[in-house]
Design a protein around this motif. Sequence first.
Motif, PDB file in Angstrom:
ATOM      1  N   MET A   1       0.843  -1.194   0.000  1.00 38.05           N
ATOM      2  CA  MET A   1       0.000   0.000   0.000  1.00 38.05           C
ATOM      3  C   MET A   1       0.876   1.242   0.000  1.00 38.05           C
ATOM      4  N   THR A   2       0.568   2.219  -0.874  1.00 34.03           N
ATOM      5  CA  THR A   2       1.329   3.452  -0.941  1.00 34.03           C
ATOM      6  C   THR A   2       1.273   4.190   0.399  1.00 34.03           C
ATOM      7  N   PHE A   3       2.393   4.775   0.777  1.00 33.12           N
ATOM      8  CA  PHE A   3       2.524   5.458   2.064  1.00 33.12           C
ATOM      9  C   PHE A   3       2.991   6.885   1.816  1.00 33.12           C
ATOM     10  N   VAL A   4       2.395   7.845   2.526  1.00 30.92           N
ATOM     11  CA  VAL A   4       2.753   9.255   2.387  1.00 30.92           C
ATOM     12  C   VAL A   4       3.092   9.813   3.764  1.00 30.92           C
ATOM     13  N   GLN A   5       4.170  10.564   3.813  1.00 39.58           N
ATOM     14  CA  GLN A   5       4.550  11.238   5.058  1.00 39.58           C
ATOM     15  C   GLN A   5       4.488  12.748   4.831  1.00 39.58           C
ATOM     16  N   ILE A   6       3.798  13.452   5.725  1.00 45.75           N
ATOM     17  CA  ILE A   6       3.678  14.906   5.653  1.00 45.75           C
ATOM     18  C   ILE A   6       4.492  15.509   6.787  1.00 45.75           C
TER      19      ILE A   6
END
Length: 231
Positions: A1-6
Amino acid sequence: MTFVQIIDCKTDRVEEMNRLMDSWAEATRGKRTATHALMGRDRSDSTHVLEIVEFPSYEEAMENSRLPETDRIFREMTALCDGEPTFTDLDVLRDEQLNKLVVEKFVDEVINQANSDAADELCAPGYREHDPSLPSYDVDLETAKAENREIMQAFQPTCTIEGLVAEGDTVCLRMSFTGRHVGAYRGIEASGREVSGTGHATFRCEGGKIAESWWNVDDLGLMRQLGVVPE
């Protein structure tokens, strides 16, 4: 699953922050697992800056965070900020639109502009292509580029997207194509005949890139138009 960090921070040293991000990209070239990174500034507060970094998965994000270069850049970034940056970790639940965009770009650049090397940026390193019309049904990216280059040179095709549907990591393409037989194709000398046809393709995307594809094109119809197979 694609993961995004802000990464959320306050700083009035935005240009230095921007150069730091360039430095991070250069220092981790060939090692970083991030697929996309962008930095944005709040229109209502010029000191409010967000760094958004995308990874193919949480595990690959953690691998990236363990790089010594990443740790050094983080410490330098913190020194530029007013206070400690905050982090928000997101598992991406839907990114169909981005997957459709990468498929549209593949059709435009690789097929319509006959730029097979554009696939290097659009496809994942472990890309696999499946096409019953090719000598080998399951091939890697370099083999697919070489085998498809003959088709591009022989017909100079133009592909039109007739329909595009995305769900999860899968994109389905319905297409039509036109071209002219101007080069040798599988031992068939150029005839100058105009050709057209239809086809379908299914793409599996991973981390904003195409990881796998399956193609089905009306090859029998093409052979009939070339006069190789009788009507």
